[in-house]
Design a protein around this motif. Sequence first.
Motif, PDB file in Angstrom:
ATOM      1  N   PRO A   1       0.824  -1.207   0.000  1.00  0.00           N
ATOM      2  CA  PRO A   1       0.000   0.000   0.000  1.00  0.00           C
ATOM      3  C   PRO A   1       0.861   1.262   0.000  1.00  0.00           C
ATOM      4  CG  PRO A   1      -0.686  -1.547   1.720  1.00  0.00           C
ATOM      5  CD  PRO A   1       0.638  -2.018   1.206  1.00  0.00           C
ATOM      6  N   VAL A   2       0.331   2.301  -0.631  1.00  0.00           N
ATOM      7  CA  VAL A   2       0.930   3.631  -0.602  1.00  0.00           C
ATOM      8  C   VAL A   2      -0.090   4.550   0.051  1.00  0.00           C
ATOM      9  CG1 VAL A   2       1.996   5.480  -1.949  1.00  0.00           C
ATOM     10  CG2 VAL A   2       2.134   3.121  -2.759  1.00  0.00           C
ATOM     11  N   GLY A   3       0.073   4.845   1.319  1.00  0.00           N
ATOM     12  CA  GLY A   3      -0.925   5.622   2.036  1.00  0.00           C
ATOM     13  C   GLY A   3      -2.095   4.745   2.455  1.00  0.00           C
ATOM     14  N   ASP A   4      -3.217   5.385   2.775  1.00  0.00           N
ATOM     15  CA  ASP A   4      -4.371   4.687   3.343  1.00  0.00           C
ATOM     16  C   ASP A   4      -5.611   4.720   2.452  1.00  0.00           C
ATOM     17  OD1 ASP A   4      -2.925   4.171   5.729  1.00  0.00           O
ATOM     18  OD2 ASP A   4      -3.381   6.204   6.439  1.00  0.00           O
ATOM     19  N   ASP A   5      -5.476   5.196   1.214  1.00  0.00           N
ATOM     20  CA  ASP A   5      -6.659   5.434   0.385  1.00  0.00           C
ATOM     21  C   ASP A   5      -6.868   4.418  -0.724  1.00  0.00           C
ATOM     22  OD1 ASP A   5      -7.231   7.737   1.866  1.00  0.00           O
ATOM     23  OD2 ASP A   5      -5.880   8.947   0.617  1.00  0.00           O
ATOM     24  N   GLY A   6      -6.064   3.335  -0.743  1.00  0.00           N
ATOM     25  CA  GLY A   6      -6.239   2.332  -1.783  1.00  0.00           C
ATOM     26  C   GLY A   6      -5.208   2.388  -2.880  1.00  0.00           C
ATOM     27  N   ASP A   7      -4.247   3.314  -2.806  1.00  0.00           N
ATOM     28  CA  ASP A   7      -3.139   3.321  -3.762  1.00  0.00           C
ATOM     29  C   ASP A   7      -2.137   2.242  -3.357  1.00  0.00           C
ATOM     30  OD1 ASP A   7      -4.261   5.546  -5.053  1.00  0.00           O
ATOM     31  OD2 ASP A   7      -3.227   6.925  -3.710  1.00  0.00           O
ATOM     32  N   ALA A   8      -1.438   1.665  -4.347  1.00  0.00           N
ATOM     33  CA  ALA A   8      -0.488   0.595  -4.042  1.00  0.00           C
ATOM     34  C   ALA A   8       0.495   0.440  -5.188  1.00  0.00           C
ATOM     35  CB  ALA A   8      -1.225  -0.727  -3.810  1.00  0.00           C
ATOM     36  N   PHE A   9       1.622  -0.211  -4.888  1.00  0.00           N
ATOM     37  CA  PHE A   9       2.561  -0.649  -5.908  1.00  0.00           C
ATOM     38  C   PHE A   9       2.438  -2.164  -6.051  1.00  0.00           C
ATOM     39  CE2 PHE A   9       5.197   3.148  -4.520  1.00  0.00           C
ATOM     40  CZ  PHE A   9       4.860   3.912  -5.636  1.00  0.00           C
ATOM     41  N   ILE A  10       2.568  -2.647  -7.291  1.00  0.00           N
ATOM     42  CA  ILE A  10       2.449  -4.063  -7.614  1.00  0.00           C
ATOM     43  C   ILE A  10       3.692  -4.490  -8.378  1.00  0.00           C
ATOM     44  CG2 ILE A  10       1.087  -5.813  -8.833  1.00  0.00           C
ATOM     45  CD1 ILE A  10      -1.257  -3.772  -8.771  1.00  0.00           C
ATOM     46  N   SER A  11       4.268  -5.646  -8.022  1.00  0.00           N
ATOM     47  CA  SER A  11       5.352  -6.214  -8.831  1.00  0.00           C
ATOM     48  C   SER A  11       4.793  -7.318  -9.705  1.00  0.00           C
ATOM     49  CB  SER A  11       6.472  -6.762  -7.938  1.00  0.00           C
ATOM     50  OG  SER A  11       6.044  -7.875  -7.176  1.00  0.00           O
ATOM     51  N   GLU A  12       5.211  -7.345 -10.965  1.00  0.00           N
ATOM     52  CA  GLU A  12       4.898  -8.446 -11.873  1.00  0.00           C
ATOM     53  C   GLU A  12       6.166  -9.271 -12.067  1.00  0.00           C
ATOM     54  OE1 GLU A  12       1.111  -7.111 -14.547  1.00  0.00           O
ATOM     55  OE2 GLU A  12       3.089  -6.745 -15.410  1.00  0.00           O
ATOM     56  N   ARG A  13       6.103 -10.539 -11.663  1.00  0.00           N
ATOM     57  CA  ARG A  13       7.302 -11.370 -11.610  1.00  0.00           C
ATOM     58  C   ARG A  13       8.025 -11.478 -12.942  1.00  0.00           C
ATOM     59  NH1 ARG A  13       6.602 -17.688 -11.063  1.00  0.00           N
ATOM     60  NH2 ARG A  13       6.248 -17.334 -13.300  1.00  0.00           N
ATOM     61  N   ASP A  14       7.297 -11.792 -14.009  1.00  0.00           N
ATOM     62  CA  ASP A  14       7.935 -12.139 -15.266  1.00  0.00           C
ATOM     63  C   ASP A  14       8.289 -10.927 -16.118  1.00  0.00           C
ATOM     64  OD1 ASP A  14       7.508 -14.674 -14.361  1.00  0.00           O
ATOM     65  OD2 ASP A  14       5.867 -15.138 -15.741  1.00  0.00           O
ATOM     66  N   SER A  15       7.472  -9.877 -16.066  1.00  0.00           N
ATOM     67  CA  SER A  15       7.745  -8.684 -16.865  1.00  0.00           C
ATOM     68  C   SER A  15       8.741  -7.752 -16.191  1.00  0.00           C
ATOM     69  CB  SER A  15       6.448  -7.914 -17.134  1.00  0.00           C
ATOM     70  OG  SER A  15       5.956  -7.323 -15.933  1.00  0.00           O
ATOM     71  N   ALA A  16       8.961  -7.933 -14.871  1.00  0.00           N
ATOM     72  CA  ALA A  16       9.825  -7.058 -14.060  1.00  0.00           C
ATOM     73  C   ALA A  16       9.287  -5.640 -13.985  1.00  0.00           C
ATOM     74  CB  ALA A  16      11.262  -7.065 -14.568  1.00  0.00           C
ATOM     75  N   ARG A  17       8.001  -5.489 -14.228  1.00  0.00           N
ATOM     76  CA  ARG A  17       7.398  -4.155 -14.141  1.00  0.00           C
ATOM     77  C   ARG A  17       6.901  -3.879 -12.731  1.00  0.00           C
ATOM     78  NH1 ARG A  17       2.768  -2.850 -18.117  1.00  0.00           N
ATOM     79  NH2 ARG A  17       1.876  -4.701 -17.125  1.00  0.00           N
ATOM     80  N   VAL A  18       7.014  -2.626 -12.316  1.00  0.00           N
ATOM     81  CA  VAL A  18       6.349  -2.128 -11.117  1.00  0.00           C
ATOM     82  C   VAL A  18       5.189  -1.261 -11.585  1.00  0.00           C
ATOM     83  CG1 VAL A  18       6.546  -0.731  -9.032  1.00  0.00           C
ATOM     84  CG2 VAL A  18       8.468  -2.167  -9.761  1.00  0.00           C
ATOM     85  N   LEU A  19       3.990  -1.588 -11.104  1.00  0.00           N
ATOM     86  CA  LEU A  19       2.792  -0.844 -11.467  1.00  0.00           C
ATOM     87  C   LEU A  19       2.323  -0.014 -10.282  1.00  0.00           C
ATOM     88  CD1 LEU A  19       0.695  -3.638 -13.277  1.00  0.00           C
ATOM     89  CD2 LEU A  19       2.363  -2.053 -14.284  1.00  0.00           C
ATOM     90  N   GLU A  20       1.727   1.126 -10.584  1.00  0.00           N
ATOM     91  CA  GLU A  20       1.045   1.922  -9.572  1.00  0.00           C
ATOM     92  C   GLU A  20      -0.453   1.698  -9.721  1.00  0.00           C
ATOM     93  OE1 GLU A  20       0.376   6.573  -8.123  1.00  0.00           O
ATOM     94  OE2 GLU A  20       1.597   6.142  -9.894  1.00  0.00           O
ATOM     95  N   LEU A  21      -1.083   1.268  -8.654  1.00  0.00           N
ATOM     96  CA  LEU A  21      -2.525   1.060  -8.621  1.00  0.00           C
ATOM     97  C   LEU A  21      -3.166   2.256  -7.949  1.00  0.00           C
ATOM     98  CD1 LEU A  21      -5.140  -0.718  -8.788  1.00  0.00           C
ATOM     99  CD2 LEU A  21      -4.454  -1.670  -6.569  1.00  0.00           C
ATOM    100  N   ALA A  22      -4.106   2.892  -8.623  1.00  0.00           N
ATOM    101  CA  ALA A  22      -4.818   4.033  -8.055  1.00  0.00           C
ATOM    102  C   ALA A  22      -6.063   3.559  -7.327  1.00  0.00           C
ATOM    103  CB  ALA A  22      -5.194   5.024  -9.150  1.00  0.00           C
ATOM    104  N   ALA A  23      -6.596   4.415  -6.473  1.00  0.00           N
ATOM    105  CA  ALA A  23      -7.761   4.056  -5.673  1.00  0.00           C
ATOM    106  C   ALA A  23      -8.971   3.730  -6.544  1.00  0.00           C
ATOM    107  CB  ALA A  23      -8.095   5.182  -4.706  1.00  0.00           C
ATOM    108  N   ASP A  24      -9.013   4.246  -7.780  1.00  0.00           N
ATOM    109  CA  ASP A  24     -10.143   3.959  -8.661  1.00  0.00           C
ATOM    110  C   ASP A  24      -9.970   2.664  -9.443  1.00  0.00           C
ATOM    111  OD1 ASP A  24      -8.219   4.608 -10.520  1.00  0.00           O
ATOM    112  OD2 ASP A  24      -9.292   6.323 -11.374  1.00  0.00           O
TER     113      ASP A  24
END
Length: 394
Positions: free
Chosen positions: A91-114
């Motif tokens: 989680p990033v803060g308390d509002d539902g934002d988060a970072f996600i790792s994808e194992r095979d693509s090596a991408r870091v995604l940002e997930l927004a509260a929406d």
Amino acid sequence: MDTTRTTGAGTRAPARARRSRRTCSAIGLAAVAALGLTACSDDRAATGPDDSAGQRSTASPPADLAAGQLAPDGRTTDVVSGLEAPWSVVPVGDDGDAFISERDSARVLELAADGSTREVGTVEGVRHGGEGGLLGLALHDDDLFVYSTADDGNRIERYDLTGDTGSYRLGEATTVIDGLPANTFHDGGRIAFGPDGMLYASVGDAGQRSEAQDRDSLAGKILRLTPDGEVPDANPFAGSPVWSLGHRNVQGMGWAEDGTMFAAEFGENRWDELNVIEPGENHGWPEVEGTGGEDRGFVDPVQQWSTDEASPSGLTVIGDTVFVANLKGESVRAVPVSDPSSSTVYFQGEHGRIRTVLPGPDDTLWFVTNNTDGRGDPRDGDDRILSVPLTTAR
């Protein structure tokens, strides 16, 4: 299951063959075109909860739930779908934002509260293969720590984050520790900051079973480091990052409010484990699997499960409850902190393999499916993060 079990002396049981990604049928393509959507491609973007019918299920707590214990209570909803082999979510803060790792693509995604996602960046030099790739994430002092597999071993790096919510990017990388034991299986990979502000990292035995008992090897260990990669003075073995030893493949770590540290661990053919971790203690692998090691100077798990019903990966502690994600067991398990020898299973077989659990916003539990990693059976919209309300027994 996530990690290859063995049968007999040194003979590896075959892992399930990697599944091909599904392709759309002509009918499916026509329907997609009619809706003006894009889907069913290898490079599909993750989508928010309004873009998928989802895989719904409902949970209710048992009548005899102990006072103070948390339990899923209500209908699951999709937070996001269309992820590719997600491994860690922080989680990033308390509002539902988060970072996600994808194992095979090596991408870091940002997930927004929406429920929308965007790419923060790709971790360079990641070697994808088997259970390796981009694994654990942890946040500390506005820096993102990542655990990944490279050509010269596993490593933990610290990335400066630039931007802000909705515009984060990976900045400069600094190596915290590298040269960790690596293999195509048993890579550990979970990282987390404890209540003491120190960085804890799980390192699998990387197929070198005997090294889990060797204090001079980092294989089969939980490590404790400062955020800069130094060895804290209070570590149990002078000059060593080793915090505990005798582990096969820990992939879940978390702390109760009283500071008790829990870890979930893959066994081999018989028993998976939930352990309470104390500095310097030896949990027995490969000399013992599951309980039965106390007479030999090892620490027994506080709970064990057959490998068919568990394969535990991520772990989180919320209030008086430890939640454990199960891959082969395809479930979320809830364990009372006050009685860690008991547990309750939720969602068994309803969403496939579960990789990670974490606290969601507004008294919810989030859990992450892992059906697109080559060992699961992907369903429409997989992989996804699901949310379910939590209730407290009184």
